[in-house]
Structures are given as C-alpha cells and as structure tokens.
Motif scaffolding. Structure first.
Motif, PDB file in Angstrom:
ATOM      1  N   MET A   1       0.842  -1.069  -0.182  1.00 10.01           N
ATOM      2  CA  MET A   1       0.130  -0.076   0.154  1.00 10.01           C
ATOM      3  C   MET A   1       0.775   1.508   0.119  1.00 10.01           C
ATOM      4  O   MET A   1       0.261   2.006  -0.892  1.00 10.01           O
ATOM      5  CB  MET A   1      -0.631  -0.086   1.013  1.00 10.01           C
ATOM      6  CG  MET A   1      -2.712   1.020   0.907  1.00 10.01           C
ATOM      7  SD  MET A   1      -3.275   1.112   2.534  1.00 10.01           S
ATOM      8  CE  MET A   1      -2.954  -0.736   3.574  1.00 10.01           C
TER       9      MET A   1
ATOM     10  N   GLU B   1       1.966   1.587  -3.411  1.00  7.02           N
ATOM     11  CA  GLU B   1       1.152   2.161  -4.365  1.00  7.02           C
ATOM     12  C   GLU B   1       1.014   3.742  -3.797  1.00  7.02           C
ATOM     13  O   GLU B   1       1.116   4.334  -5.705  1.00  7.02           O
ATOM     14  CB  GLU B   1       0.056   1.171  -4.372  1.00  7.02           C
ATOM     15  CG  GLU B   1      -1.219   1.884  -4.684  1.00  7.02           C
ATOM     16  CD  GLU B   1      -2.684   1.541  -4.679  1.00  7.02           C
ATOM     17  OE1 GLU B   1      -3.187   1.657  -5.225  1.00  7.02           O
ATOM     18  OE2 GLU B   1      -2.773   0.631  -4.245  1.00  7.02           O
ATOM     19  N   SER B   2       0.864   4.123  -2.708  1.00  6.34           N
ATOM     20  CA  SER B   2       0.791   5.295  -2.839  1.00  6.34           C
ATOM     21  C   SER B   2       2.026   6.151  -3.365  1.00  6.34           C
ATOM     22  O   SER B   2       1.977   7.350  -3.312  1.00  6.34           O
ATOM     23  CB  SER B   2       0.246   5.962  -1.471  1.00  6.34           C
ATOM     24  OG  SER B   2       1.229   5.665  -0.529  1.00  6.34           O
TER      25      SER B   2
ATOM     26  N   ASP C   1       3.560   6.008  -5.798  1.00 10.43           N
ATOM     27  CA  ASP C   1       3.207   6.588  -7.794  1.00 10.43           C
ATOM     28  C   ASP C   1       3.081   7.855  -7.730  1.00 10.43           C
ATOM     29  O   ASP C   1       1.751   8.165  -6.875  1.00 10.43           O
ATOM     30  CB  ASP C   1       2.677   5.376  -8.247  1.00 10.43           C
ATOM     31  CG  ASP C   1       2.514   6.129  -9.740  1.00 10.43           C
ATOM     32  OD1 ASP C   1       2.459   7.272 -10.016  1.00 10.43           O
ATOM     33  OD2 ASP C   1       1.152   5.246 -10.037  1.00 10.43           O
TER      34      ASP C   1
ATOM     35  N   ALA D   1      -0.386   8.271  -7.775  1.00  7.72           N
ATOM     36  CA  ALA D   1      -1.856   8.049  -6.995  1.00  7.72           C
ATOM     37  C   ALA D   1      -2.065   9.090  -6.275  1.00  7.72           C
ATOM     38  O   ALA D   1      -1.493   9.855  -5.968  1.00  7.72           O
ATOM     39  CB  ALA D   1      -1.004   7.040  -6.201  1.00  7.72           C
TER      40      ALA D   1
ATOM     41  N   VAL E   1      -6.212   5.004  -2.488  1.00 11.19           N
ATOM     42  CA  VAL E   1      -5.357   4.650  -1.892  1.00 11.19           C
ATOM     43  C   VAL E   1      -5.256   3.635  -0.959  1.00 11.19           C
ATOM     44  O   VAL E   1      -6.354   2.606  -0.486  1.00 11.19           O
ATOM     45  CB  VAL E   1      -4.201   4.693  -1.759  1.00 11.19           C
ATOM     46  CG1 VAL E   1      -3.269   3.104  -1.652  1.00 11.19           C
ATOM     47  CG2 VAL E   1      -3.371   5.329  -3.243  1.00 11.19           C
TER      48      VAL E   1
ATOM     49  N   ARG F   1      -9.964   2.366  -0.731  1.00 13.08           N
ATOM     50  CA  ARG F   1      -9.418   1.410  -1.384  1.00 13.08           C
ATOM     51  C   ARG F   1      -8.717   0.362  -0.342  1.00 13.08           C
ATOM     52  O   ARG F   1      -9.436  -1.387  -0.167  1.00 13.08           O
ATOM     53  CB  ARG F   1      -9.092   1.466  -2.781  1.00 13.08           C
ATOM     54  CG  ARG F   1      -8.732  -0.016  -4.013  1.00 13.08           C
ATOM     55  CD  ARG F   1      -8.174   0.450  -4.715  1.00 13.08           C
ATOM     56  NE  ARG F   1      -7.271   0.993  -4.772  1.00 13.08           N
ATOM     57  CZ  ARG F   1      -6.602   1.999  -5.517  1.00 13.08           C
ATOM     58  NH1 ARG F   1      -7.902   2.968  -5.784  1.00 13.08           N
ATOM     59  NH2 ARG F   1      -5.237   2.228  -5.653  1.00 13.08           N
ATOM     60  N   ASN F   2      -7.829   0.461   0.205  1.00 11.51           N
ATOM     61  CA  ASN F   2      -7.556  -0.904   1.037  1.00 11.51           C
ATOM     62  C   ASN F   2      -8.073  -0.716   2.488  1.00 11.51           C
ATOM     63  O   ASN F   2      -7.710  -1.530   3.581  1.00 11.51           O
ATOM     64  CB  ASN F   2      -6.015  -0.583   1.359  1.00 11.51           C
ATOM     65  CG  ASN F   2      -5.468  -1.203   0.222  1.00 11.51           C
ATOM     66  OD1 ASN F   2      -5.183  -1.493  -0.169  1.00 11.51           O
ATOM     67  ND2 ASN F   2      -5.058  -0.041  -0.552  1.00 11.51           N
TER      68      ASN F   2
ATOM     69  N   ARG G   1       3.867   5.942   5.262  1.00 14.54           N
ATOM     70  CA  ARG G   1       4.489   6.774   4.293  1.00 14.54           C
ATOM     71  C   ARG G   1       5.553   7.543   5.024  1.00 14.54           C
ATOM     72  O   ARG G   1       7.301   7.692   4.137  1.00 14.54           O
ATOM     73  CB  ARG G   1       3.070   7.818   3.486  1.00 14.54           C
ATOM     74  CG  ARG G   1       2.847   7.092   2.382  1.00 14.54           C
ATOM     75  CD  ARG G   1       1.629   7.901   2.219  1.00 14.54           C
ATOM     76  NE  ARG G   1       2.393   9.100   1.401  1.00 14.54           N
ATOM     77  CZ  ARG G   1       2.640   9.388   0.099  1.00 14.54           C
ATOM     78  NH1 ARG G   1       2.888   8.465  -1.052  1.00 14.54           N
ATOM     79  NH2 ARG G   1       2.853  10.566  -0.546  1.00 14.54           N
TER      80      ARG G   1
END
Length: 67
Positions: free
Chosen positions: A1, A4-5, A7, A10, A15, A18-19, A30
C-alpha cells in the motif's frame, strides 16, 4: 500500500479508502517508510534543516494579530 501510494499519479486518499484505512494512517506509514529509507542520517538530524534560535517575547507582548 505504501509503495502504491508512492506513485506520483496516485491519490493518497483513494489508495487508503480502497484498502480500508484512514488517509492519516497511510500518511504515518509513508512518513515512517521515508524516514527508514534515509537510515542513520535521518536519526542524526542531518535532514532536519537549519537550526534557529527562539526568543521569548517581553511579558505583556501578545504579538500582532494573535490576541
């Protein structure tokens, strides 16, 4: 996750949603991942920016617009 974030395209809140976690929690993860990737340099204070001196205001001085 976290990967993915990272990017640039994104959207962090999407994000997280969705998770099934809050945006704030993902932001904490992060930040911790970023600090861990900096290694000992981060812990040594190398990335904290310049040091500044703070002074107390004279008693009774409440500043400009902050009342």
């Amino acid at each position: 996750m976290v990967a993915e974030s990272a990017d640039p395209a994104a959207i962090i809140s999407e994000v997280a949603r969705r998770n099934g976690v809050s945006r704030g929690l993902l932001t904490v993860w992060r930040r911790r991942a970023r600090e861990a990737s900096h290694g000992a340099r981060c812990c040594a204070g190398a990335d904290r920016g310049p040091r500044v001196r703070l002074r107390r205001r004279p008693s009774g001085d409440r500043g400009g617009w902050c009342r």
